[in-house]
Design a protein around this motif. Structure first.
Motif, PDB file in Angstrom:
ATOM      1  N   ARG A  39       0.926  -1.051  -0.131  1.00  0.00           N
ATOM      2  CA  ARG A  39       0.020   0.070  -0.112  1.00  0.00           C
ATOM      3  C   ARG A  39       0.827   1.312  -0.177  1.00  0.00           C
ATOM      4  NH1 ARG A  39      -5.403   0.780   0.680  1.00  0.00           N
ATOM      5  NH2 ARG A  39      -5.986   2.887   1.558  1.00  0.00           N
ATOM      6  N   ARG A  40       2.085   1.241   0.762  1.00  0.00           N
ATOM      7  CA  ARG A  40       2.977   2.481   0.780  1.00  0.00           C
ATOM      8  C   ARG A  40       3.617   2.570  -0.283  1.00  0.00           C
ATOM      9  NH1 ARG A  40       6.569   1.281   5.244  1.00  0.00           N
ATOM     10  NH2 ARG A  40       5.204  -0.131   6.032  1.00  0.00           N
ATOM     11  N   ALA A  41       4.040   1.395  -1.116  1.00  0.00           N
ATOM     12  CA  ALA A  41       4.615   1.528  -2.445  1.00  0.00           C
ATOM     13  C   ALA A  41       3.578   2.221  -3.535  1.00  0.00           C
ATOM     14  CB  ALA A  41       5.003   0.230  -2.888  1.00  0.00           C
ATOM     15  N   GLY A  43       1.006   4.005  -3.007  1.00  0.00           N
ATOM     16  CA  GLY A  43       0.974   5.504  -2.474  1.00  0.00           C
ATOM     17  C   GLY A  43       2.079   6.494  -3.101  1.00  0.00           C
ATOM     18  N   ARG A  44       3.387   5.964  -2.857  1.00  0.00           N
ATOM     19  CA  ARG A  44       4.492   6.539  -3.585  1.00  0.00           C
ATOM     20  C   ARG A  44       4.483   6.787  -4.881  1.00  0.00           C
ATOM     21  NH1 ARG A  44       9.810   3.719  -0.527  1.00  0.00           N
ATOM     22  NH2 ARG A  44       8.990   4.525   1.511  1.00  0.00           N
ATOM     23  N   GLU A  45       3.999   5.530  -5.341  1.00  0.00           N
ATOM     24  CA  GLU A  45       3.893   5.688  -7.043  1.00  0.00           C
ATOM     25  C   GLU A  45       2.784   6.682  -7.601  1.00  0.00           C
ATOM     26  OE1 GLU A  45       2.329   2.726 -10.329  1.00  0.00           O
ATOM     27  OE2 GLU A  45       3.475   1.864  -8.823  1.00  0.00           O
ATOM     28  N   ASP A  47       2.223   9.401  -5.983  1.00  0.00           N
ATOM     29  CA  ASP A  47       2.612  10.608  -5.543  1.00  0.00           C
ATOM     30  C   ASP A  47       3.413  10.983  -6.603  1.00  0.00           C
ATOM     31  OD1 ASP A  47       1.020  10.774  -3.423  1.00  0.00           O
ATOM     32  OD2 ASP A  47       2.821  10.226  -1.968  1.00  0.00           O
ATOM     33  N   GLY A  48       4.207  10.116  -7.108  1.00  0.00           N
ATOM     34  CA  GLY A  48       5.299  10.349  -8.115  1.00  0.00           C
ATOM     35  C   GLY A  48       4.666  10.627  -9.490  1.00  0.00           C
ATOM     36  N   SER A  79      -2.794   9.094 -11.203  1.00  0.00           N
ATOM     37  CA  SER A  79      -2.394   9.258  -9.839  1.00  0.00           C
ATOM     38  C   SER A  79      -3.690   9.443  -9.038  1.00  0.00           C
ATOM     39  CB  SER A  79      -1.477  10.434  -9.711  1.00  0.00           C
ATOM     40  OG  SER A  79      -2.253  11.666 -10.071  1.00  0.00           O
ATOM     41  N   THR A  84      -3.714   9.504  -4.644  1.00  0.00           N
ATOM     42  CA  THR A  84      -2.464  10.015  -4.376  1.00  0.00           C
ATOM     43  C   THR A  84      -2.861  10.932  -3.086  1.00  0.00           C
ATOM     44  OG1 THR A  84      -0.622  11.498  -5.149  1.00  0.00           O
ATOM     45  CG2 THR A  84      -2.901  12.272  -5.979  1.00  0.00           C
ATOM     46  N   ARG A  85      -1.495  11.152  -2.429  1.00  0.00           N
ATOM     47  CA  ARG A  85      -1.498  12.066  -1.145  1.00  0.00           C
ATOM     48  C   ARG A  85      -1.247  13.597  -1.588  1.00  0.00           C
ATOM     49  NH1 ARG A  85       2.806   9.245   2.554  1.00  0.00           N
ATOM     50  NH2 ARG A  85       3.421   8.963   0.448  1.00  0.00           N
ATOM     51  N   ARG A  86      -0.869  13.872  -2.953  1.00  0.00           N
ATOM     52  CA  ARG A  86      -0.793  14.941  -3.336  1.00  0.00           C
ATOM     53  C   ARG A  86      -1.675  15.311  -4.430  1.00  0.00           C
ATOM     54  NH1 ARG A  86       5.438  15.694  -3.643  1.00  0.00           N
ATOM     55  NH2 ARG A  86       6.057  14.683  -1.559  1.00  0.00           N
TER      56      ARG A  86
END
Length: 120
Positions: A39-41, A43-45, A47-48, A79, A84-86
């Motif tokens: 899940r964290r991976a 989320g990072r993807e 965000d990227g 995203s 995304t968190r952004r």
């Protein structure tokens, strides 16, 4: 073959009465929480993708708007779909991608070309 069921609550209560530490009950594999690493991976993807969409949309205003505009739009939508968190950057990348296509349409309409002409 005999299957024996053990009442764990009675057994641990009985063990604590005798001064013995209760045994740790083994957890069933289905009761375990899923690993949060994927899940964290993801989320990072996401965000990227949001940041890349913003950067490509910004660069697309100056060069390669035919290629970078649609790419920024697709990356922004991906995203947002991946939560995304952004989201601000994703929406900005989406807006810049659309602006790239608007700039392209204006250039084609005014000059009849898809290139910038800053000189006289």
């Amino acid at each position: 073959m005999t299957l024996t069921l053990i009442d764990r609550t009675r057994r641990t209560d009985h063990a604590t009465d005798q001064g013995v530490a209760p045994e740790a009950a083994p957890e069933a594999p289905s009761a375990q929480a899923p690993d949060p690493a994927p899940r964290r991976a993801a989320g990072r993807e996401a965000d990227g993708l949001a940041v890349a969409s913003f950067v490509l949309g910004l660069i697309g205003l100056l060069a390669f708007n035919l290629l970078l505009g649609p790419t920024a739009i697709v990356m922004a939508l991906l995203s947002l779909a991946r939560r995304t968190r952004r989201p601000g950057r994703a929406y900005l990348g989406l807006a810049l991608g659309v602006a790239d296509l608007v700039v392209l349409a204006v250039l084609v309409t005014v000059n009849g070309t898809v290139a910038w002409n800053l000189g006289a």
